[in-house]
Design an enzyme around this catalytic site. Structure first.
Site, PDB file in Angstrom:
ATOM      1  N   LYS A  25      -1.108  -9.207   2.060  1.00  0.00           N
ATOM      2  CA  LYS A  25       0.305  -9.184   1.639  1.00  0.00           C
ATOM      3  C   LYS A  25       1.149  -8.437   2.661  1.00  0.00           C
ATOM      4  CE  LYS A  25       2.954  -6.248  -1.563  1.00  0.00           C
ATOM      5  NZ  LYS A  25       3.054  -5.087  -0.687  1.00  0.00           N
ATOM      6  N   ASN A  26       0.637  -7.303   3.133  1.00  0.00           N
ATOM      7  CA  ASN A  26       1.476  -6.469   3.986  1.00  0.00           C
ATOM      8  C   ASN A  26       1.486  -6.908   5.442  1.00  0.00           C
ATOM      9  OD1 ASN A  26       2.328  -5.062   1.806  1.00  0.00           O
ATOM     10  ND2 ASN A  26       0.931  -3.330   2.078  1.00  0.00           N
ATOM     11  N   ARG A  95      10.396  -4.715   0.506  1.00  0.00           N
ATOM     12  CA  ARG A  95      10.792  -3.871   1.640  1.00  0.00           C
ATOM     13  C   ARG A  95      11.236  -4.693   2.853  1.00  0.00           C
ATOM     14  NH1 ARG A  95      11.612   0.913   0.301  1.00  0.00           N
ATOM     15  NH2 ARG A  95      11.175   1.721   2.383  1.00  0.00           N
ATOM     16  N   ASP A 119       7.768  -0.757  -4.518  1.00  0.00           N
ATOM     17  CA  ASP A 119       7.356   0.018  -5.685  1.00  0.00           C
ATOM     18  C   ASP A 119       7.988   1.405  -5.686  1.00  0.00           C
ATOM     19  OD1 ASP A 119       5.779  -1.996  -6.726  1.00  0.00           O
ATOM     20  OD2 ASP A 119       4.190  -1.523  -5.302  1.00  0.00           O
ATOM     21  N   ASP A 306      -2.954   2.909  -0.564  1.00  0.00           N
ATOM     22  CA  ASP A 306      -3.024   1.787  -1.506  1.00  0.00           C
ATOM     23  C   ASP A 306      -4.408   1.653  -2.165  1.00  0.00           C
ATOM     24  OD1 ASP A 306      -0.315   0.361  -0.872  1.00  0.00           O
ATOM     25  OD2 ASP A 306      -1.220   0.905   1.028  1.00  0.00           O
ATOM     26  N   VAL A 328       0.664  10.466   1.462  1.00  0.00           N
ATOM     27  CA  VAL A 328       1.559   9.486   2.105  1.00  0.00           C
ATOM     28  C   VAL A 328       2.846   9.296   1.290  1.00  0.00           C
ATOM     29  CG1 VAL A 328       1.772   7.134   3.001  1.00  0.00           C
ATOM     30  CG2 VAL A 328      -0.417   8.344   3.179  1.00  0.00           C
TER      31      VAL A 328
HETATM   32  N1  EPU Z   1       9.324   7.204   5.409  1.00  0.00           N
HETATM   33  C1  EPU Z   1      10.493   7.920   5.585  1.00  0.00           C
HETATM   34  N2  EPU Z   1      11.553   7.272   6.183  1.00  0.00           N
HETATM   35  C2  EPU Z   1      11.485   5.971   6.595  1.00  0.00           C
HETATM   36  C3  EPU Z   1      10.271   5.251   6.392  1.00  0.00           C
HETATM   37  C4  EPU Z   1       9.208   5.906   5.794  1.00  0.00           C
HETATM   38  O1  EPU Z   1      10.587   9.101   5.242  1.00  0.00           O
HETATM   39  O2  EPU Z   1      12.470   5.458   7.134  1.00  0.00           O
HETATM   40  C5  EPU Z   1       8.186   7.880   4.733  1.00  0.00           C
HETATM   41  C6  EPU Z   1       7.889   7.250   3.361  1.00  0.00           C
HETATM   42  O3  EPU Z   1       8.752   7.739   2.370  1.00  0.00           O
HETATM   43  C7  EPU Z   1       6.438   7.625   3.166  1.00  0.00           C
HETATM   44  C8  EPU Z   1       5.872   7.567   4.603  1.00  0.00           C
HETATM   45  O4  EPU Z   1       6.994   7.656   5.473  1.00  0.00           O
HETATM   46  O5  EPU Z   1       6.352   8.950   2.701  1.00  0.00           O
HETATM   47  C9  EPU Z   1       5.087   6.297   4.904  1.00  0.00           C
HETATM   48  O6  EPU Z   1       5.868   5.152   4.601  1.00  0.00           O
HETATM   49  P1  EPU Z   1       5.705   3.784   5.405  1.00  0.00           P
HETATM   50  O7  EPU Z   1       6.951   3.520   6.153  1.00  0.00           O
HETATM   51  O8  EPU Z   1       4.425   3.852   6.188  1.00  0.00           O
HETATM   52  O9  EPU Z   1       5.561   2.751   4.233  1.00  0.00           O
HETATM   53  P2  EPU Z   1       6.204   1.310   4.100  1.00  0.00           P
HETATM   54  O10 EPU Z   1       6.258   0.646   5.408  1.00  0.00           O
HETATM   55  O11 EPU Z   1       7.429   1.393   3.280  1.00  0.00           O
HETATM   56  C10 EPU Z   1       3.957   0.025   3.819  1.00  0.00           C
HETATM   57  C11 EPU Z   1       3.358  -0.860   2.756  1.00  0.00           C
HETATM   58  C12 EPU Z   1       2.916  -0.001   1.574  1.00  0.00           C
HETATM   59  C13 EPU Z   1       1.907   1.016   2.068  1.00  0.00           C
HETATM   60  C14 EPU Z   1       2.541   1.868   3.173  1.00  0.00           C
HETATM   61  C15 EPU Z   1       1.581   2.878   3.786  1.00  0.00           C
HETATM   62  C16 EPU Z   1       4.520  -2.918   3.072  1.00  0.00           C
HETATM   63  C17 EPU Z   1       5.486  -3.912   2.549  1.00  0.00           C
HETATM   64  N3  EPU Z   1       4.327  -1.831   2.339  1.00  0.00           N
HETATM   65  O12 EPU Z   1       5.106   0.605   3.214  1.00  0.00           O
HETATM   66  O13 EPU Z   1       2.300  -0.862   0.648  1.00  0.00           O
HETATM   67  O14 EPU Z   1       1.499   1.839   0.996  1.00  0.00           O
HETATM   68  O15 EPU Z   1       3.015   1.012   4.237  1.00  0.00           O
HETATM   69  O16 EPU Z   1       0.479   2.232   4.312  1.00  0.00           O
HETATM   70  O17 EPU Z   1       3.921  -3.115   4.118  1.00  0.00           O
HETATM   71  C18 EPU Z   1       1.825  -1.807  -1.429  1.00  0.00           C
HETATM   72  O18 EPU Z   1       1.431  -2.792  -0.824  1.00  0.00           O
HETATM   73  O19 EPU Z   1       1.648  -1.620  -2.655  1.00  0.00           O
HETATM   74  C19 EPU Z   1       2.541  -0.776  -0.693  1.00  0.00           C
HETATM   75  C20 EPU Z   1       3.304   0.143  -1.279  1.00  0.00           C
END
Ligand code: EPU
Length: 435
Positions: A25-26, A95, A119, A306, A328
């Site tokens: 998915k991601n 996202r 989420d 996850d 995280v």
């Molecule tokens: N963060 C910030 N500012 C930003 C971006 C991120 O402070 O601009 C912080 C977040 O709040 C968090 C940390 O950095 O504390 C990590 O966030 P990250 O950006 O890595 O997460 P994401 O890209 O929003 C993706 C996956 C998530 C997965 C995370 C970590 C997708 C669509 N989502 O989220 O997946 O948990 O990386 O591996 O790729 C899921 O599939 O259920 C899911 C939540």
């Protein structure tokens, strides 16, 4: 998809059987966004049948791109004149809109995207994305409705992410590939799905190197063309089905996800007493007796966030005290209430337990849990709060005594490929109740 649909689950004891997982998915949705950068169509195969693919296809169509989905293939043709606005009707659905900014700046020069969703597992700000785009020369404004950006041409820059963010790294890769000059990104995320996106961009003609110490170096090029790629197996699904077998005392064989995507998961489960059989095609886990664990989530190659909720369910079935520290996302234990209602003995703490302090050590955030395992679970009526928690509820319901009723299963359908059929294939008795 009916948003209020529910599943009634009757536990049948140990779950046995085979499950095939599709592409992640991601990764799939990010490849669909990358396709906007090509001047010819791109194709991904092994795409999962999930709501997120449909949502992303809807956004791309609204921008003017053509998207065809047939079986496991998604073709994105970005050649039409695109518009630079993702409609507000996509507000809060996932996202992906924030990742559209870079590609649309290249294609259209000015962009508006709605507020991103995903989420509710923490604050999930987008400041890393915004700062990176500003460093690359875009004017970016955040509004109550979303983000607006414009740029005549993006220019390479040296950027350091405050934390190795998956989405932040993807924004930089997607924006720097066609920027003028060199971009150096420090403290990048190196999750397999991020590397897969970098390889896809390389296939499209991008010049990207991954150096030691989490550093991407991207030399901007003038044009990219479409590419094809088979999306790698979903390591979150694979892990979750292995846990469904272990938590019920059964044995599940998972096809479609390579071992190298699950290294930390396998070593963690080994420590808990699981035994594995691993081939090039499948991975199978079973355990005679489960030991408790002390686990912290981390960016890759650590134990991924996850995997946390299925792991906690497994800990409820291990004799003794386990500790899980989420580093995280600060608010990823909202699902614990339902497990407690099922009889699990779990306590939440705002301290960093089981290892060194994390970013949230002074935050008012309950991000550690202690689980006293070995207590029987009983069925529950609960509402699923998010994708990963939802899957954990299903595993817990399968391991419990008595039936459970889980509402809002649409969360599962956004992120897992045909979960009803997969669980039914393992022998679980599930009835889908339309909302
Ligand atoms: N963060 C910030 N500012 C930003 C971006 C991120 O402070 O601009 C912080 C977040 O709040 C968090 C940390 O950095 O504390 C990590 O966030 P990250 O950006 O890595 O997460 P994401 O890209 O929003 C993706 C996956 C998530 C997965 C995370 C970590 C997708 C669509 N989502 O989220 O997946 O948990 O990386 O591996 O790729 C899921 O599939 O259920 C899911 C939540």
């Amino acid at each position: 998809m009916t948003s209020s649909a529910a599943w009634r689950i009757e536990p049948v004891g140990p779950l046995f059987g085979d499950v095939s997982v599709r592409g992640s998915k991601n990764a799939v949705t990010k490849h669909m966004v990358a396709a906007l950068l090509g001047d010819t169509p791109s194709q991904v195969t092994n795409a999962p049948q999930i709501g997120d693919v449909e949502i992303t296809a809807g956004m791309l169509r609204a921008l003017g791109a053509e998207v065809a989905i047939a079986e496991d293939a998604v073709v994105v043709d970005p050649q039409a004149d695109l518009v630079g606005e993702v409609p507000v009707s996509f507000t809060g659905l996932n996202r992906i809109p924030i990742l559209m900014l870079g590609p649309l700046l290249h294609r259209v020069g000015h962009v508006t995207v709605p507020l991103v969703g995903g989420d509710r597992i923490g604050a999930r700000p987008v400041d890393f994305h915004v700062s990176a785009l500003r460093a690359l020369g875009a004017e970016v404004e955040t509004t109550a409705e979303g983000v607006e950006a414009k740029a005549a041409r993006l220019r390479g820059a040296r950027i350091r992410l405050p934390y190795p963010s998956v989405g932040g790294t993807e924004t930089v890769l997607l924006s720097a590939a066609l920027a003028e000059g060199r971009t150096v990104l420090e403290n990048s995320a190196i999750e397999p799905e991020v590397i897969e996106l970098a390889l896809f961009l390389q296939r499209m003609g991008a010049r990207i190197e991954l150096r030691p110490d989490r550093r991407f170096v991207i030399e901007g090029v003038e044009r990219l063309s479409g590419a094809s790629h088979r999306i790698g197996g979903d390591r979150i699904e694979a892990f979750s089905y292995l846990i469904a077998g272990l938590a019920t005392g059964g044995r599940v064989r998972v096809y479609g996800c390579a071992q190298d995507r699950l290294v930390t998961a396998i070593s963690t489960l080994h420590r808990m007493g699981a035994r594995f059989e691993i081939t090039d095609d499948w991975i199978e886990a079973r355990a005679d007796k489960l030991e408790p664990a002390v686990v912290q989530t981390h960016p890759h190659p650590g134990f991924m966030t996850d995997w946390q909720s299925p792991l906690v369910v497994l800990c409820t079935q291990a004799d003794g005290m386990s500790v899980v520290h989420e580093t995280v996302f600060e608010d990823r234990f909202a699902y614990i209430d339902a497990l407690q209602a099922m009889g699990a003995e779990i306590e939440l703490f705002d301290a960093c337990l089981g290892g060194p302090g994390c970013r949230f050590h002074e935050a008012d955030a309950r991000h550690s849990v202690v689980i006293r395992g070995g207590r029987p679970l009983h069925g529950v009526e609960a509402t699923i709060p998010d994708i990963r928690a939802g899957f954990a509820y299903v595993i817990a319901a399968a391991a419990a005594e008595g039936s459970s009723l889980l509402h809002d299963v649409h969360h599962l359908e956004r992120g897992y490929s045909r979960p009803f059929e997969s669980f039914a294939g393992l022998g679980l008795q599930i009835t889908r109740i339309a909302g």
